[in-house]
Design a protein around this motif. Structure first.
Motif, mmCIF file in Angstrom:
data_model
loop_
_atom_site.group_PDB
_atom_site.id
_atom_site.type_symbol
_atom_site.label_atom_id
_atom_site.label_comp_id
_atom_site.label_asym_id
_atom_site.label_seq_id
_atom_site.Cartn_x
_atom_site.Cartn_y
_atom_site.Cartn_z
ATOM 1 N N SER A 35 0.889 -1.145 -0.066
ATOM 2 C CA SER A 35 -0.050 -0.001 0.135
ATOM 3 C C SER A 35 0.855 1.396 -0.196
ATOM 4 C CB SER A 35 -0.939 0.119 1.244
ATOM 5 O OG SER A 35 -0.153 0.230 2.484
ATOM 6 N N TRP A 73 -7.322 -2.638 -6.201
ATOM 7 C CA TRP A 73 -8.037 -2.368 -5.120
ATOM 8 C C TRP A 73 -8.292 -3.590 -4.191
ATOM 9 C CZ3 TRP A 73 -8.359 2.298 -2.904
ATOM 10 C CH2 TRP A 73 -8.210 3.540 -3.567
ATOM 11 N N GLN A 74 -7.945 -3.685 -2.864
ATOM 12 C CA GLN A 74 -8.059 -4.641 -1.852
ATOM 13 C C GLN A 74 -8.896 -4.301 -0.717
ATOM 14 O OE1 GLN A 74 -4.377 -6.985 -0.657
ATOM 15 N NE2 GLN A 74 -4.116 -7.549 -2.828
ATOM 16 N N GLY A 75 -10.356 -4.496 -1.089
ATOM 17 C CA GLY A 75 -11.007 -3.705 -0.067
ATOM 18 C C GLY A 75 -10.973 -2.207 -0.152
ATOM 19 N N ARG A 76 -10.742 -1.440 0.935
ATOM 20 C CA ARG A 76 -10.677 0.108 0.665
ATOM 21 C C ARG A 76 -8.958 0.601 0.570
ATOM 22 N NH1 ARG A 76 -14.116 2.500 5.591
ATOM 23 N NH2 ARG A 76 -12.214 3.169 5.864
ATOM 24 N N THR A 77 -8.221 -0.482 0.445
ATOM 25 C CA THR A 77 -6.698 -0.407 0.245
ATOM 26 C C THR A 77 -6.254 -0.380 -1.383
ATOM 27 O OG1 THR A 77 -6.408 -0.889 2.543
ATOM 28 C CG2 THR A 77 -4.509 -0.809 1.238
ATOM 29 N N LYS A 78 -5.619 0.524 -1.753
ATOM 30 C CA LYS A 78 -5.106 0.259 -2.915
ATOM 31 C C LYS A 78 -3.712 -0.240 -2.953
ATOM 32 C CE LYS A 78 -4.544 3.275 -7.057
ATOM 33 N NZ LYS A 78 -4.472 4.663 -7.662
#
Length: 104
Positions: A35, A73-78
């Protein structure tokens, strides 16, 4: 008569022409899927680079435009990771005439 310029090759060399971007690539080579927070922390801890998150984001955007990294994107994390083979695939056709001894 000028040499025709390849815009993709220009983006690539521009992306590789900055020490901070090379450090980002180095850190992603050590571990993919990082991230922005993780990259900022690594750049500070290991390389003593003290740039803002916004500055690192601009560097990441340049690397992504050049095709050297991809962001998902993994959930709300780029998260950012290297794109395998893109450097060799892009530069190889440009270098081939020189390797064979041909003139441009």
């Amino acid at each position: 008569m000028g040499i025709p310029l390849d815009p993709e090759l220009s983006k690539l060399f521009r992306a590789l022409g900055d020490d901070t971007r090379l450090l980002v690539l180095y850190e992603l080579r050590k571990r993919d899927d990082q991230s922005l927070f993780e990259l900022c922390a690594r750049l500070f801890e290991v390389h003593h680079v003290t740039l803002t998150r916004q500055a690192i984001t601009r560097h990441l955007n340049t690397l992504e435009e050049a095709g050297l990294i991809r962001a998902t994107w993994q959930g709300r994390t780029k998260v950012h990771s290297l794109t395998a083979g893109s450097l060799e695939e892009t530069i190889s056709p440009w270098l081939e005439p020189f390797c064979k001894g041909n003139e441009i």
